[in-house]
Design an enzyme around this catalytic site. Structure first.
Site, short mmCIF file in Angstrom:
data_model
loop_
_atom_site.label_atom_id
_atom_site.label_comp_id
_atom_site.label_asym_id
_atom_site.label_seq_id
_atom_site.Cartn_x
_atom_site.Cartn_y
_atom_site.Cartn_z
N CYS A 126 19.83 44.69 69.54
CA CYS A 126 19.93 46.02 70.14
C CYS A 126 18.59 46.75 70.10
O CYS A 126 18.38 47.69 70.87
CB CYS A 126 20.99 46.85 69.41
SG CYS A 126 20.57 47.23 67.69
N CYS A 161 30.34 45.65 75.16
CA CYS A 161 29.38 44.55 75.08
C CYS A 161 29.70 43.55 73.98
O CYS A 161 28.84 42.77 73.57
CB CYS A 161 27.97 45.11 74.88
SG CYS A 161 27.38 46.11 76.27
N CYS A 184 20.99 50.54 74.87
CA CYS A 184 20.86 50.44 73.41
C CYS A 184 19.81 51.42 72.89
O CYS A 184 20.00 52.05 71.85
CB CYS A 184 20.48 49.02 73.01
SG CYS A 184 21.81 47.81 73.15
#
Length: 258
Positions: free
Chosen positions: A244, A221, A136
């Site tokens: 994130c 994800c 991320c």
């Protein structure tokens, strides 16, 4: 539509922001717009000299179109930063183009980590299997921070009801780590407000919502959500991860704050 690549750069060291002065500015903005609605807050953010130079950051996800529509009504030239992680659903990429065209957004900037950087730090595209936080950071947080350089603040779609940590969120907040102002015009909206706004203005829904994705991130994800589950249950399912990093102070995720 311009494209900004997230290259690794070593620019000159930026001077430390005067946090005390910025806090006074944020306090003044909140006092000024405390009893106003989302549109007035946006007008203040985009037109009030106290707010500075502002961009909008949008995922073009499940509820994004409501805020994008509000921004378009205030100023279609507002910079809109869209982070393309190169792992998004094809439906999200198509939806982004559809909404940008329908709302006549004139300054959408597609943010991507450069191919060179990905080749260096995630050559096989497998980082998400070993370290989702690092993935991320590489594909979202770092390129966004680079894209926000030169802006005094940014508009988000966060709402108080979404998490306990957001329960007392103000319209304007200060990021101590960057000195930027976060603008949260929908802070007081509930899920029914977003649905009603989209229906009243006949705004198109993200195509994945009807397929069981009430919260949409990167394709690898994000999974479907079962009836009765939390709307964000499909994000990083079965992992000790809920963010994130974009909305974490300084972009650093701490497991102790989950």
């Amino acid at each position: 539509m311009s494209v900004l690549l997230g290259e690794e750069t070593q620019g000159a060291e930026q001077p430390s922001p005067d946090l005390d002065a910025l806090r006074e500015r944020v306090d003044a903005l909140n006092a000024r717009y405390r009893h106003h609605g989302a549109t007035a807050v946006l007008e203040g953010a985009l037109r009030d000299p106290e707010a500075g130079k502002i961009a909008m950051v949008s995922s073009f996800g499940a509820e994004s179109v409501a805020l994008l529509h509000l921004v378009a009504m205030v100023n279609r030239k507002t910079p809109v930063l869209f982070i393309d992680t190169r792992l998004l659903f094809a439906e999200t990429l198509a939806y982004q183009q559809e909404i940008a065209e329908r709302l006549h957004l004139e300054n959408v900037r597609i943010i991507q980590t450069s191919a060179r950087t990905l080749e260096s730090r995630d050559p096989y595209g497998a980082l998400r299997f070993s370290d989702t936080d690092a993935c991320c950071a590489l594909r979202k947080t770092e390129p966004l921070q680079q894209a926000l350089e030169g802006f005094d603040g940014w508009i988000t779609g966060r709402k108080r009801y979404q998490a306990k940590t957001r329960a007392e969120m103000e319209f304007f907040e200060l990021e101590d780590a960057t000195g930027r102002i976060k603008v949260n015009p929908l802070a007081h909206w509930g899920p029914e407000d977003t649905r009603a706004y989209m229906e009243e203005n006949r705004l198109p829904k993200h195509p994945l919502v009807a397929q069981g994705y009430p919260s949409i991130g990167c394709a690898p994800c994000t999974s479907k959500v079962k009836p009765g589950e939390d709307p964000r249950a499909g994000r990083w399912r079965d992992q000790d991860k809920t963010e994130c990093g974009i909305h974490i102070e300084g972009g650093v995720i701490s497991r102790n704050t989950k």
